[in-house]
Scaffold this motif. Structure first.
Motif, PDB file in Angstrom:
ATOM      1  N   GLY A  44     -27.321  31.936  -1.789  1.00  0.00           N
ATOM      2  CA  GLY A  44     -28.840  32.373  -1.530  1.00  0.00           C
ATOM      3  C   GLY A  44     -29.022  33.794  -1.731  1.00  0.00           C
ATOM      4  N   LYS A  45     -28.125  34.749  -1.993  1.00  0.00           N
ATOM      5  CA  LYS A  45     -28.361  36.008  -1.982  1.00  0.00           C
ATOM      6  C   LYS A  45     -28.869  36.602  -3.217  1.00  0.00           C
ATOM      7  CE  LYS A  45     -25.031  37.222   1.429  1.00  0.00           C
ATOM      8  NZ  LYS A  45     -23.918  37.824   1.971  1.00  0.00           N
ATOM      9  N   PHE A  46     -29.678  37.561  -3.352  1.00  0.00           N
ATOM     10  CA  PHE A  46     -30.319  37.997  -4.474  1.00  0.00           C
ATOM     11  C   PHE A  46     -30.585  39.477  -4.563  1.00  0.00           C
ATOM     12  CE2 PHE A  46     -33.937  37.102  -1.657  1.00  0.00           C
ATOM     13  CZ  PHE A  46     -34.592  38.157  -1.787  1.00  0.00           C
ATOM     14  N   THR A  47     -30.675  39.938  -5.596  1.00  0.00           N
ATOM     15  CA  THR A  47     -31.177  41.346  -5.819  1.00  0.00           C
ATOM     16  C   THR A  47     -32.356  41.491  -7.017  1.00  0.00           C
ATOM     17  OG1 THR A  47     -29.358  42.473  -5.544  1.00  0.00           O
ATOM     18  CG2 THR A  47     -30.561  44.083  -6.542  1.00  0.00           C
ATOM     19  N   LEU A  48     -33.547  42.121  -6.684  1.00  0.00           N
ATOM     20  CA  LEU A  48     -34.651  41.981  -7.634  1.00  0.00           C
ATOM     21  C   LEU A  48     -35.280  43.422  -7.563  1.00  0.00           C
ATOM     22  CD1 LEU A  48     -36.337  40.191  -9.084  1.00  0.00           C
ATOM     23  CD2 LEU A  48     -37.631  39.953  -7.111  1.00  0.00           C
ATOM     24  N   GLU A  49     -35.089  43.770  -8.865  1.00  0.00           N
ATOM     25  CA  GLU A  49     -35.771  45.369  -9.269  1.00  0.00           C
ATOM     26  C   GLU A  49     -37.157  45.226  -9.530  1.00  0.00           C
ATOM     27  OE1 GLU A  49     -33.141  46.598 -12.189  1.00  0.00           O
ATOM     28  OE2 GLU A  49     -31.363  46.787 -10.532  1.00  0.00           O
TER      29      GLU A  49
END
Length: 192
Positions: free
Chosen positions: A58-63
């Motif tokens: 469930g981990k995310f990175t969003l720019e």
């Protein structure tokens, strides 16, 4: 030579404007465990402009680039979609030309059940926005009115989960929808 130095100076500062962004770093959970299968839809003016997959935990990175106003929709199978706004439009943001500002964001999703009115979730639960200057200038600010409205939905979802009721997915909602159904959904929830 002066023209070359001036041009280099302008290009360096222009490059900063092009790459300045807010990085959302987070995790989507259910009952304190990361959720597999989470997608994050990025909407601008009501249209999906990008979709990002969280990892298996469930981990995310969003720019998110500066000078935009988005709505993010967090979705997972059998879960109620959650919306937040991300507003990077701000004169103060431009002072951070060449930086990527990191914003931690933790989301909790709850199971969706037949007959459960999830209309409280049609509004964003909060907004990531500029509230100051420096490294911590962008933060998540909850919408306390919406949060108050979704608490009863969350409590009902937890109650049904504890009773062993099987949750339903949006595809099952299509089949079960009929006139007079008490369930309130947005057209996006049904893929229409």
């Amino acid at each position: 030579m002066r023209k070359l130095i001036f041009l280099s100076f302008v290009l360096m500062h222009l490059q900063g404007f092009l790459f300045a962004q807010v990085n959302l770093l987070g995790e989507v959970k259910h009952t304190n465990s990361g959720i597999d299968g989470v997608i994050i839809q990025v909407l601008e003016n009501g249209s999906i402009v990008r979709t990002v997959n969280a990892n298996k935990r469930g981990k995310f990175t969003l720019e998110i680039p500066f000078e935009h106003d988005y709505t993010l929709v967090f979705r997972a199978p059998y879960m109620i979609p959650v919306r937040i706004r991300v507003n990077t439009k701000s004169a103060n943001a431009l002072n951070a030309r060449d930086v990527a500002i990191e914003v931690p964001l933790q989301m909790e999703l709850f199971h969706r059940y037949k007959g459960l009115d999830i209309s409280a979730y049609n509004s964003p639960i909060g907004e990531v926005k500029n509230i100051g200057t420096g490294e911590n200038s962008f933060q998540f600010v909850p919408d306390l009115g919406v949060i108050g409205n979704v608490k009863s939905v969350n409590a009902e979802s937890i109650k049904r989960e504890n009773q062993g009721e099987p949750p339903i997915d949006s595809e099952e909602l299509k089949a079960s929808r009929s006139p007079g159904n008490s369930e309130t959904l947005e057209s996006n929830d049904l893929g229409e």
